[in-house]
Scaffold this motif. Structure first.
Motif, PDB file in Angstrom:
ATOM      1  N   GLU A   7      -3.776  11.892  10.304  1.00  0.00           N
ATOM      2  CA  GLU A   7      -3.979  12.785   9.162  1.00  0.00           C
ATOM      3  C   GLU A   7      -4.197  11.958   7.900  1.00  0.00           C
ATOM      4  O   GLU A   7      -3.483  10.979   7.666  1.00  0.00           O
ATOM      5  CB  GLU A   7      -2.760  13.703   8.988  1.00  0.00           C
ATOM      6  CG  GLU A   7      -2.942  14.769   7.923  1.00  0.00           C
ATOM      7  CD  GLU A   7      -1.772  15.735   7.893  1.00  0.00           C
ATOM      8  OE1 GLU A   7      -1.765  16.619   7.023  1.00  0.00           O
ATOM      9  OE2 GLU A   7      -0.871  15.589   8.744  1.00  0.00           O
ATOM     10  N   PRO A   8      -5.179  12.303   7.065  1.00  0.00           N
ATOM     11  CA  PRO A   8      -5.397  11.554   5.812  1.00  0.00           C
ATOM     12  C   PRO A   8      -4.162  11.589   4.920  1.00  0.00           C
ATOM     13  O   PRO A   8      -3.397  12.570   4.910  1.00  0.00           O
ATOM     14  CB  PRO A   8      -6.578  12.277   5.171  1.00  0.00           C
ATOM     15  CG  PRO A   8      -7.283  12.953   6.305  1.00  0.00           C
ATOM     16  CD  PRO A   8      -6.216  13.328   7.277  1.00  0.00           C
ATOM     17  N   VAL A   9      -3.990  10.509   4.165  1.00  0.00           N
ATOM     18  CA  VAL A   9      -2.787  10.381   3.334  1.00  0.00           C
ATOM     19  C   VAL A   9      -2.728  11.480   2.280  1.00  0.00           C
ATOM     20  O   VAL A   9      -1.689  12.131   2.080  1.00  0.00           O
ATOM     21  CB  VAL A   9      -2.754   8.988   2.667  1.00  0.00           C
ATOM     22  CG1 VAL A   9      -1.514   8.846   1.803  1.00  0.00           C
ATOM     23  CG2 VAL A   9      -2.785   7.902   3.735  1.00  0.00           C
ATOM     24  N   ALA A  10      -3.838  11.722   1.606  1.00  0.00           N
ATOM     25  CA  ALA A  10      -3.856  12.748   0.560  1.00  0.00           C
ATOM     26  C   ALA A  10      -3.588  14.133   1.143  1.00  0.00           C
ATOM     27  O   ALA A  10      -2.851  14.937   0.556  1.00  0.00           O
ATOM     28  CB  ALA A  10      -5.194  12.721  -0.172  1.00  0.00           C
ATOM     29  N   SER A  46       0.843  -1.187   0.000  1.00  0.00           N
ATOM     30  CA  SER A  46       0.000   0.000   0.000  1.00  0.00           C
ATOM     31  C   SER A  46       0.884   1.244   0.000  1.00  0.00           C
ATOM     32  O   SER A  46       2.092   1.157   0.283  1.00  0.00           O
ATOM     33  CB  SER A  46      -0.894  -0.001   1.242  1.00  0.00           C
ATOM     34  OG  SER A  46      -0.098   0.092   2.420  1.00  0.00           O
ATOM     35  N   PRO A  47       0.350   2.410  -0.327  1.00  0.00           N
ATOM     36  CA  PRO A  47       1.191   3.617  -0.323  1.00  0.00           C
ATOM     37  C   PRO A  47       1.852   3.883   1.026  1.00  0.00           C
ATOM     38  O   PRO A  47       3.033   4.229   1.080  1.00  0.00           O
ATOM     39  CB  PRO A  47       0.200   4.726  -0.697  1.00  0.00           C
ATOM     40  CG  PRO A  47      -0.856   4.040  -1.488  1.00  0.00           C
ATOM     41  CD  PRO A  47      -0.985   2.680  -0.880  1.00  0.00           C
ATOM     42  N   VAL A  48       1.111   3.692   2.131  1.00  0.00           N
ATOM     43  CA  VAL A  48       1.698   3.921   3.451  1.00  0.00           C
ATOM     44  C   VAL A  48       2.735   2.858   3.769  1.00  0.00           C
ATOM     45  O   VAL A  48       3.818   3.158   4.308  1.00  0.00           O
ATOM     46  CB  VAL A  48       0.590   3.944   4.523  1.00  0.00           C
ATOM     47  CG1 VAL A  48       1.183   4.135   5.915  1.00  0.00           C
ATOM     48  CG2 VAL A  48      -0.407   5.059   4.228  1.00  0.00           C
ATOM     49  N   GLY A  49       2.457   1.602   3.426  1.00  0.00           N
ATOM     50  CA  GLY A  49       3.431   0.543   3.654  1.00  0.00           C
ATOM     51  C   GLY A  49       4.687   0.732   2.830  1.00  0.00           C
ATOM     52  O   GLY A  49       5.813   0.513   3.318  1.00  0.00           O
ATOM     53  N   ALA A  50       4.521   1.142   1.565  1.00  0.00           N
ATOM     54  CA  ALA A  50       5.695   1.412   0.733  1.00  0.00           C
ATOM     55  C   ALA A  50       6.499   2.573   1.276  1.00  0.00           C
ATOM     56  O   ALA A  50       7.745   2.546   1.290  1.00  0.00           O
ATOM     57  CB  ALA A  50       5.247   1.714  -0.697  1.00  0.00           C
ATOM     58  N   ALA A  96       4.494  15.054  -4.618  1.00  0.00           N
ATOM     59  CA  ALA A  96       3.506  14.910  -3.545  1.00  0.00           C
ATOM     60  C   ALA A  96       2.087  15.122  -4.079  1.00  0.00           C
ATOM     61  O   ALA A  96       1.156  14.381  -3.713  1.00  0.00           O
ATOM     62  CB  ALA A  96       3.818  15.909  -2.432  1.00  0.00           C
ATOM     63  N   HIS A  97       1.929  16.105  -4.954  1.00  0.00           N
ATOM     64  CA  HIS A  97       0.592  16.346  -5.516  1.00  0.00           C
ATOM     65  C   HIS A  97       0.144  15.186  -6.393  1.00  0.00           C
ATOM     66  O   HIS A  97      -1.039  14.798  -6.380  1.00  0.00           O
ATOM     67  CB  HIS A  97       0.611  17.651  -6.314  1.00  0.00           C
ATOM     68  CG  HIS A  97      -0.736  18.058  -6.829  1.00  0.00           C
ATOM     69  ND1 HIS A  97      -1.772  18.440  -5.993  1.00  0.00           N
ATOM     70  CD2 HIS A  97      -1.222  18.126  -8.102  1.00  0.00           C
ATOM     71  CE1 HIS A  97      -2.832  18.733  -6.721  1.00  0.00           C
ATOM     72  NE2 HIS A  97      -2.534  18.552  -7.998  1.00  0.00           N
ATOM     73  N   GLY A  98       1.086  14.616  -7.154  1.00  0.00           N
ATOM     74  CA  GLY A  98       0.728  13.471  -7.988  1.00  0.00           C
ATOM     75  C   GLY A  98       0.298  12.261  -7.165  1.00  0.00           C
ATOM     76  O   GLY A  98      -0.655  11.563  -7.518  1.00  0.00           O
ATOM     77  N   GLU A 146      -6.461   9.704  -4.372  1.00  0.00           N
ATOM     78  CA  GLU A 146      -7.866  10.124  -4.356  1.00  0.00           C
ATOM     79  C   GLU A 146      -8.652   9.536  -5.522  1.00  0.00           C
ATOM     80  O   GLU A 146      -9.805   9.138  -5.364  1.00  0.00           O
ATOM     81  CB  GLU A 146      -7.943  11.651  -4.401  1.00  0.00           C
ATOM     82  CG  GLU A 146      -7.543  12.317  -3.089  1.00  0.00           C
ATOM     83  CD  GLU A 146      -7.625  13.832  -3.167  1.00  0.00           C
ATOM     84  OE1 GLU A 146      -7.742  14.357  -4.300  1.00  0.00           O
ATOM     85  OE2 GLU A 146      -7.560  14.477  -2.105  1.00  0.00           O
ATOM     86  N   ARG A 147      -8.021   9.464  -6.712  1.00  0.00           N
ATOM     87  CA  ARG A 147      -8.754   9.042  -7.909  1.00  0.00           C
ATOM     88  C   ARG A 147      -8.498   7.597  -8.304  1.00  0.00           C
ATOM     89  O   ARG A 147      -9.110   7.094  -9.243  1.00  0.00           O
ATOM     90  CB  ARG A 147      -8.383   9.954  -9.082  1.00  0.00           C
ATOM     91  CG  ARG A 147      -8.717  11.408  -8.806  1.00  0.00           C
ATOM     92  CD  ARG A 147      -8.359  12.294  -9.972  1.00  0.00           C
ATOM     93  NE  ARG A 147      -8.680  13.695  -9.692  1.00  0.00           N
ATOM     94  CZ  ARG A 147      -8.443  14.698 -10.529  1.00  0.00           C
ATOM     95  NH1 ARG A 147      -7.893  14.449 -11.720  1.00  0.00           N
ATOM     96  NH2 ARG A 147      -8.748  15.928 -10.191  1.00  0.00           N
ATOM     97  N   GLY A 148      -7.566   6.930  -7.632  1.00  0.00           N
ATOM     98  CA  GLY A 148      -7.328   5.528  -7.913  1.00  0.00           C
ATOM     99  C   GLY A 148      -6.524   5.254  -9.155  1.00  0.00           C
ATOM    100  O   GLY A 148      -6.607   4.153  -9.717  1.00  0.00           O
ATOM    101  N   THR A 149      -5.740   6.207  -9.623  1.00  0.00           N
ATOM    102  CA  THR A 149      -4.896   5.980 -10.802  1.00  0.00           C
ATOM    103  C   THR A 149      -3.691   5.129 -10.420  1.00  0.00           C
ATOM    104  O   THR A 149      -3.301   5.064  -9.242  1.00  0.00           O
ATOM    105  CB  THR A 149      -4.422   7.326 -11.377  1.00  0.00           C
ATOM    106  OG1 THR A 149      -3.755   8.059 -10.343  1.00  0.00           O
ATOM    107  CG2 THR A 149      -5.601   8.139 -11.868  1.00  0.00           C
ATOM    108  N   PRO A 150      -3.054   4.452 -11.382  1.00  0.00           N
ATOM    109  CA  PRO A 150      -1.894   3.604 -11.062  1.00  0.00           C
ATOM    110  C   PRO A 150      -0.744   4.432 -10.491  1.00  0.00           C
ATOM    111  O   PRO A 150      -0.187   5.309 -11.149  1.00  0.00           O
ATOM    112  CB  PRO A 150      -1.517   2.994 -12.418  1.00  0.00           C
ATOM    113  CG  PRO A 150      -2.760   3.079 -13.234  1.00  0.00           C
ATOM    114  CD  PRO A 150      -3.459   4.320 -12.793  1.00  0.00           C
TER     115      PRO A 150
END
Length: 309
Positions: free
Chosen positions: A216-219, A185-189, A238-240, A246-250
């Protein structure tokens, strides 16, 4: 009162004074509760642990001069101003100092310059007496130079740290992409990369990870990083990530593309620097290599001509 009684009273007073000093010294050296607890907090970054461990109790000189330094720091704040800019640069430099502590350091640098100028003025007055007004103005100017030098040092610390972060970014982005592509996951990575790497960018991501673990939310955490950083590359990164979450893109494709963009930008900047410094790069060729070549080419002929004559 006899001399014996006077000596006894003075000895008692001295003993009580030494006892008070010793008790206060023991109280100052006693570690605080946060110093004993914070090293065992898991989400605390290594930089924060080092800062916390190195922060000791205030010394006696600091306790005595603290009120004067605080008033002088408030005066510098009123004269110089620019508190929002200083706060942003302190955050970008990764410093744990507050605005007031930075102003106190500015006062200390100014006092050091004032002391140097005052010492020079005293020595010059002994050797060549003159009007005191120019020496007083020189001391005030030295104080102002010390204050400005501390501000300039903060700016240089910001530039050096951001240069290190920019150099580390492609590697960190590739590691995050590989971790996400492997199923993390993003947090795990982010946790894996922070634990396996070291550097200014890793410390910044470690602070971000600590904020995420406190709720705090990840986004929002990545949006905050994009708003506070001074590097456009880190802000886009960070914005990407925030938009991808938020949008579930790869996310892996986004990270790979950003790392490739940064490497390409680094190569382009290196080519531009080489083109701007083309004349400077020719200096050692023209003034060192070329004369040496000419000397090696003509020296044997000159020696032969001198021997023939």
């Amino acid at each position: 009162m006899s001399p014996a009684v006077t000596g006894a009273v003075l000895g008692l007073v001295a003993a009580l004074g030494l006892a008070l000093v010793a008790s206060r010294a023991v109280a100052i050296r006693r570690p605080r509760l946060e110093d004993r607890v914070l090293p065992y907090v898991r989400d605390l970054t290594p930089a924060r642990r080092t800062t916390t461990a190195s922060t000791g109790a205030p010394t006696t000189l600091t306790l005595l001069l603290g009120p004067l330094l605080r008033r002088a720091a408030d005066g510098v704040e009123r004269v110089v101003g620019g508190a929002p800019s200083v706060r942003r640069r302190l955050a970008r430099s990764g410093s744990a100092l507050t605005l007031h502590e930075f102003r106190v350091q500015q006062v200390q640098w100014g006092l050091s310059g004032f002391a140097v100028a005052a010492g020079y003025g005293v020595l010059r007055t002994w050797t060549r007496p003159g009007a005191p007004l120019p020496l007083l103005l020189a001391c005030v100017g030295a104080f102002a130079c010390g204050v400005l030098l501390r501000d300039n040092r903060l700016s240089s610390q910001v530039r050096r740290r951001e240069a290190l972060m920019l150099a580390e970014f492609p590697t960190v982005a590739e590691l995050l992409a590989l971790s996400v592509a492997a199923g993390e996951s993003p947090v795990g990575a982010l946790d894996r990369v922070v634990r396996r790497s070291g550097g200014e960018l890793s410390r910044e991501l470690g602070d971000l990870l600590a904020r995420i673990r406190t709720g705090e939310p990840v986004a929002d955490a990545f949006d905050r990083l994009a708003a506070t950083t001074g590097l456009s590359v880190i802000a886009r990164f960070a914005h990407g990530i925030a938009v991808a979450i938020e949008r579930g893109t790869p996310l892996a494709d986004v990270l790979h593309a950003q790392a490739a963009d940064v490497r390409e930008a680094g190569r382009r900047e290196l080519i531009e620097q080489a083109s701007r410094k083309e004349i400077a790069m020719m200096v050692p060729v023209v003034f060192l290599v070329l004369p040496t070549t000419v000397l090696f080419a003509f020296w044997p002929g000159l020696i032969g001509l001198s021997l023939s004559y």
